[in-house]
Design a protein around this motif. Structure first.
Motif, PDB file in Angstrom:
ATOM      1  N   LEU A 157       0.769  -1.226   0.000  1.00 24.31           N
ATOM      2  CA  LEU A 157       0.000   0.000   0.000  1.00 24.31           C
ATOM      3  C   LEU A 157       0.807   1.288   0.000  1.00 24.31           C
ATOM      4  N   PRO A 158       2.067   1.315   0.425  1.00 23.61           N
ATOM      5  CA  PRO A 158       2.811   2.567   0.305  1.00 23.61           C
ATOM      6  C   PRO A 158       2.887   3.095  -1.117  1.00 23.61           C
ATOM      7  N   ASP A 159       2.939   2.218  -2.114  1.00 28.56           N
ATOM      8  CA  ASP A 159       2.953   2.675  -3.494  1.00 28.56           C
ATOM      9  C   ASP A 159       1.656   3.402  -3.838  1.00 28.56           C
ATOM     10  N   ALA A 160       0.542   2.866  -3.308  1.00 25.94           N
ATOM     11  CA  ALA A 160      -0.730   3.539  -3.555  1.00 25.94           C
ATOM     12  C   ALA A 160      -0.783   4.877  -2.841  1.00 25.94           C
ATOM     13  N   ALA A 161      -0.155   4.950  -1.674  1.00 31.49           N
ATOM     14  CA  ALA A 161      -0.154   6.208  -0.939  1.00 31.49           C
ATOM     15  C   ALA A 161       0.564   7.301  -1.709  1.00 31.49           C
ATOM     16  N   ALA A 162       1.543   6.916  -2.467  1.00 31.23           N
ATOM     17  CA  ALA A 162       2.301   7.901  -3.229  1.00 31.23           C
ATOM     18  C   ALA A 162       1.441   8.593  -4.272  1.00 31.23           C
ATOM     19  N   THR A 163       0.362   7.947  -4.724  1.00 30.93           N
ATOM     20  CA  THR A 163      -0.527   8.555  -5.717  1.00 30.93           C
ATOM     21  C   THR A 163      -1.793   9.110  -5.082  1.00 30.93           C
ATOM     22  N   GLY A 164      -1.855   9.091  -3.756  1.00 31.73           N
ATOM     23  CA  GLY A 164      -3.039   9.587  -3.068  1.00 31.73           C
ATOM     24  C   GLY A 164      -4.191   8.620  -3.040  1.00 31.73           C
ATOM     25  N   ALA A 165      -3.939   7.347  -3.293  1.00 35.64           N
ATOM     26  CA  ALA A 165      -5.009   6.353  -3.359  1.00 35.64           C
ATOM     27  C   ALA A 165      -4.946   5.351  -2.222  1.00 35.64           C
ATOM     28  N   ALA A 166      -4.288   5.690  -1.121  1.00 37.91           N
ATOM     29  CA  ALA A 166      -4.114   4.730  -0.021  1.00 37.91           C
ATOM     30  C   ALA A 166      -5.441   4.217   0.526  1.00 37.91           C
ATOM     31  N   PRO A 167      -6.445   5.078   0.849  1.00 40.55           N
ATOM     32  CA  PRO A 167      -7.721   4.537   1.344  1.00 40.55           C
ATOM     33  C   PRO A 167      -8.395   3.626   0.323  1.00 40.55           C
ATOM     34  N   ALA A 168      -8.382   4.024  -0.950  1.00 43.70           N
ATOM     35  CA  ALA A 168      -8.991   3.182  -1.982  1.00 43.70           C
ATOM     36  C   ALA A 168      -8.258   1.851  -2.091  1.00 43.70           C
ATOM     37  N   ALA A 169      -6.938   1.879  -1.962  1.00 45.53           N
ATOM     38  CA  ALA A 169      -6.164   0.651  -2.030  1.00 45.53           C
ATOM     39  C   ALA A 169      -6.503  -0.279  -0.890  1.00 45.53           C
ATOM     40  N   ALA A 170      -6.693   0.280   0.308  1.00 48.48           N
ATOM     41  CA  ALA A 170      -7.064  -0.540   1.461  1.00 48.48           C
ATOM     42  C   ALA A 170      -8.418  -1.198   1.230  1.00 48.48           C
ATOM     43  N   VAL A 171      -9.383  -0.457   0.657  1.00 48.52           N
ATOM     44  CA  VAL A 171     -10.707  -1.017   0.370  1.00 48.52           C
ATOM     45  C   VAL A 171     -10.597  -2.133  -0.667  1.00 48.52           C
ATOM     46  N   VAL A 172      -9.832  -1.897  -1.726  1.00 49.31           N
ATOM     47  CA  VAL A 172      -9.655  -2.913  -2.766  1.00 49.31           C
ATOM     48  C   VAL A 172      -9.001  -4.161  -2.177  1.00 49.31           C
ATOM     49  N   PHE A 173      -7.998  -3.961  -1.339  1.00 47.41           N
ATOM     50  CA  PHE A 173      -7.308  -5.075  -0.708  1.00 47.41           C
ATOM     51  C   PHE A 173      -8.281  -5.883   0.165  1.00 47.41           C
ATOM     52  N   GLY A 174      -9.114  -5.187   0.951  1.00 47.45           N
ATOM     53  CA  GLY A 174     -10.072  -5.868   1.807  1.00 47.45           C
ATOM     54  C   GLY A 174     -11.139  -6.612   1.028  1.00 47.45           C
ATOM     55  N   VAL A 175     -11.688  -5.983  -0.015  1.00 50.87           N
ATOM     56  CA  VAL A 175     -12.725  -6.621  -0.826  1.00 50.87           C
ATOM     57  C   VAL A 175     -12.162  -7.850  -1.541  1.00 50.87           C
ATOM     58  N   ALA A 176     -10.947  -7.722  -2.075  1.00 47.76           N
ATOM     59  CA  ALA A 176     -10.331  -8.856  -2.773  1.00 47.76           C
ATOM     60  C   ALA A 176     -10.094 -10.018  -1.814  1.00 47.76           C
ATOM     61  N   ALA A 177      -9.623  -9.716  -0.611  1.00 52.35           N
ATOM     62  CA  ALA A 177      -9.403 -10.774   0.374  1.00 52.35           C
ATOM     63  C   ALA A 177     -10.724 -11.443   0.756  1.00 52.35           C
ATOM     64  N   PHE A 178     -11.792 -10.639   0.899  1.00 50.11           N
ATOM     65  CA  PHE A 178     -13.116 -11.189   1.207  1.00 50.11           C
ATOM     66  C   PHE A 178     -13.586 -12.134   0.109  1.00 50.11           C
ATOM     67  N   LEU A 179     -13.465 -11.706  -1.154  1.00 53.72           N
ATOM     68  CA  LEU A 179     -13.935 -12.525  -2.269  1.00 53.72           C
ATOM     69  C   LEU A 179     -13.154 -13.836  -2.356  1.00 53.72           C
ATOM     70  N   ALA A 180     -11.841 -13.753  -2.152  1.00 54.99           N
ATOM     71  CA  ALA A 180     -11.028 -14.968  -2.214  1.00 54.99           C
ATOM     72  C   ALA A 180     -11.415 -15.920  -1.089  1.00 54.99           C
ATOM     73  N   SER A 181     -11.499 -15.385   0.122  1.00 51.28           N
ATOM     74  CA  SER A 181     -11.854 -16.229   1.255  1.00 51.28           C
ATOM     75  C   SER A 181     -13.259 -16.811   1.094  1.00 51.28           C
ATOM     76  N   ALA A 182     -14.208 -15.979   0.654  1.00 57.02           N
ATOM     77  CA  ALA A 182     -15.581 -16.448   0.502  1.00 57.02           C
ATOM     78  C   ALA A 182     -15.681 -17.576  -0.522  1.00 57.02           C
ATOM     79  N   SER A 183     -14.952 -17.456  -1.628  1.00 55.56           N
ATOM     80  CA  SER A 183     -15.040 -18.487  -2.661  1.00 55.56           C
ATOM     81  C   SER A 183     -14.574 -19.838  -2.126  1.00 55.56           C
TER      82      SER A 183
END
Length: 226
Positions: A157-183
């Motif tokens: 996520l530090p790379d995403a923070a460099a572009t100002g997208a850190a919160p969005a990156a955290a949400v994407v990371f969480g949603v992706a982890a949820f989808l993988a775990s749920a499947s």
């Protein structure tokens, strides 16, 4: 829209793709090992209607996704907070698993006795299954520490923070982890449901319950020793 704004948005979207992939990989990595919670899910799904197993699977995935989101936002802080109490949480996790193992075996035994009398008790509803699996997954310190290590050690996520997208990156990371775990949890739950249909007799349900309970106790001992 100023050209600089569109370029920044494009860069942010580009940055999020690796985070999405990392979330999927992390979600499968934490979900695929068949531990005590997964064993309990399969055993419970084998003895209840399919919706109960699905609710339990989504309960596990919800906690995985929430932990991934929290560690994506506050990875280092979360790791520092959880690490000192990892030992007591491990003991609590093992104790809860032993209690659930005993409860599962006792419930299956009562169902066997009830079926001999012509009736069968089935007290666990889908909402209760969801809540139960949320609770037993939430007290597992390994899950949150794993995501914290992935986030902070992998520098996702530090790379995403460099572009100002850190919160969005955290949400994407969480949603992706949820989808993988749920499947994966849904595969286990539906597999347990199919197993329950094959072993649909009272003895079959009792056998799967006792096997699941025994495995949970063994894994709880491993958890304590580890």
């Amino acid at each position: 829209m100023p050209p600089g704004t569109s370029m920044s948005a494009a860069a942010s979207v580009t940055t999020l793709w690796p985070v999405l992939a990392a979330g999927l990989v992390a979600g499968y990595a934490v979900a695929l090992p068949v531990g005590p919670v997964a064993s309990y899910l399969v055993g419970l799904a084998a003895r209840h209607p399919w919706r109960v197993g699905v609710a339990g699977a989504l309960g596990i995935a919800t906690v995985d996704g929430a932990y991934a989101l929290v560690t994506g936002l506050f990875g280092t802080i979360v790791a520092d907070l959880v690490r000192p109490v990892a030992g007591p949480l491990r003991v609590a996790s093992a104790a809860v698993l032993v209690v659930l193992a005993a409860h599962g075996a006792w419930t299956a035994w009562r169902e066997r006795a009830a079926s001999d009398g012509g009736t069968r008790t089935d007290p666990l509803s889908a909402p209760r299954a969801f809540g139960r699996f949320v609770a037993i997954t939430a007290i597992n310190p390994g899950t949150v520490l794993f995501f914290a290590v992935v986030v902070t050690g992998g520098a996702l996520l530090p790379d995403a923070a460099a572009t100002g997208a850190a919160p969005a990156a955290a949400v994407v990371f969480g949603v992706a982890a949820f989808l993988a775990s749920a499947s994966w949890q849904l595969v286990l739950a539906l597999g347990g449901t199919l197993l329950g249909r094959v072993l649909s007799g009272p003895r079959g349900r009792l056998g799967t319950a006792l096997a699941s309970s025994g495995l949970m106790v063994a894994l709880a001992v491993v958890l304590l020793l580890g």
